[in-house]
Scaffold this motif. Sequence first.
Motif, PDB file in Angstrom:
ATOM      1  N   ASN A  10       0.820  -1.208   0.000  1.00 45.72           N
ATOM      2  CA  ASN A  10       0.000   0.000   0.000  1.00 45.72           C
ATOM      3  C   ASN A  10       0.853   1.257   0.000  1.00 45.72           C
ATOM      4  N   ILE A  31      -7.231   9.309  -2.417  1.00 47.33           N
ATOM      5  CA  ILE A  31      -7.956   8.960  -1.191  1.00 47.33           C
ATOM      6  C   ILE A  31      -7.939   7.451  -0.974  1.00 47.33           C
ATOM      7  N   LEU A  32      -8.196   6.687  -2.040  1.00 46.37           N
ATOM      8  CA  LEU A  32      -8.220   5.225  -1.903  1.00 46.37           C
ATOM      9  C   LEU A  32      -6.844   4.665  -1.550  1.00 46.37           C
ATOM     10  N   ALA A  33      -5.799   5.207  -2.142  1.00 43.82           N
ATOM     11  CA  ALA A  33      -4.446   4.736  -1.837  1.00 43.82           C
ATOM     12  C   ALA A  33      -4.095   5.027  -0.380  1.00 43.82           C
ATOM     13  N   ASN A  34      -4.424   6.218   0.086  1.00 44.05           N
ATOM     14  CA  ASN A  34      -4.140   6.570   1.477  1.00 44.05           C
ATOM     15  C   ASN A  34      -5.005   5.767   2.450  1.00 44.05           C
ATOM     16  N   ALA A  35      -6.270   5.554   2.095  1.00 44.04           N
ATOM     17  CA  ALA A  35      -7.150   4.752   2.947  1.00 44.04           C
ATOM     18  C   ALA A  35      -6.648   3.309   3.025  1.00 44.04           C
ATOM     19  N   GLY A  36      -6.156   2.801   1.903  1.00 50.09           N
ATOM     20  CA  GLY A  36      -5.591   1.446   1.905  1.00 50.09           C
ATOM     21  C   GLY A  36      -4.389   1.339   2.818  1.00 50.09           C
ATOM     22  N   LYS A  65      -9.903  10.672  -6.160  1.00 49.82           N
ATOM     23  CA  LYS A  65     -10.392   9.354  -5.740  1.00 49.82           C
ATOM     24  C   LYS A  65      -9.233   8.364  -5.583  1.00 49.82           C
ATOM     25  N   GLU A  66      -8.304   8.339  -6.549  1.00 49.32           N
ATOM     26  CA  GLU A  66      -7.144   7.443  -6.467  1.00 49.32           C
ATOM     27  C   GLU A  66      -6.287   7.769  -5.251  1.00 49.32           C
ATOM     28  N   SER A  95      -2.943  11.852 -10.941  1.00 46.24           N
ATOM     29  CA  SER A  95      -3.826  10.956 -10.196  1.00 46.24           C
ATOM     30  C   SER A  95      -5.058  11.723  -9.736  1.00 46.24           C
ATOM     31  N   HIS A 100       1.888   1.790  -3.487  1.00 44.45           N
ATOM     32  CA  HIS A 100       0.797   2.355  -4.291  1.00 44.45           C
ATOM     33  C   HIS A 100       0.756   3.882  -4.152  1.00 44.45           C
TER      34      HIS A 100
END
Length: 124
Positions: free
Chosen positions: A70, A87-92, A84-85, A81, A73
Amino acid sequence: MDNETFNEVRVEDYIWIIYIFLAIFALVSNHYEKEYLKKHEKKDENIFRTINTEIFIVTFIIYIYFAYINFKHIKRLNRNSSLKEIILANAGLVAALLFLIGGGISLAISVIGDDEDDFFLNFF
């Protein structure tokens, strides 16, 4: 799909196979724990505690891998980027780090044991 992502998915296939074995070992551990609860033999307690500790070690290593992936990523994100990409990468990464922290705590508890008298002796 790029080559790096393909390799990550291949590694995840192996991790799922490892999880199957971990589930089997957890069932074996539960058997010995039941035997210990019935008979109170130290041998059974040592076996199930050792198996549990080994399970936590393996899962902790897996959690380290997922945190690393992660993190990679996030490093692969670029100026183009989308939000959304990002936020999702950081949330992951946050999710992976939380699993890693939880796994570390579980491993520490397993190593220290739950005998109240030994807790302070092993901890300090």
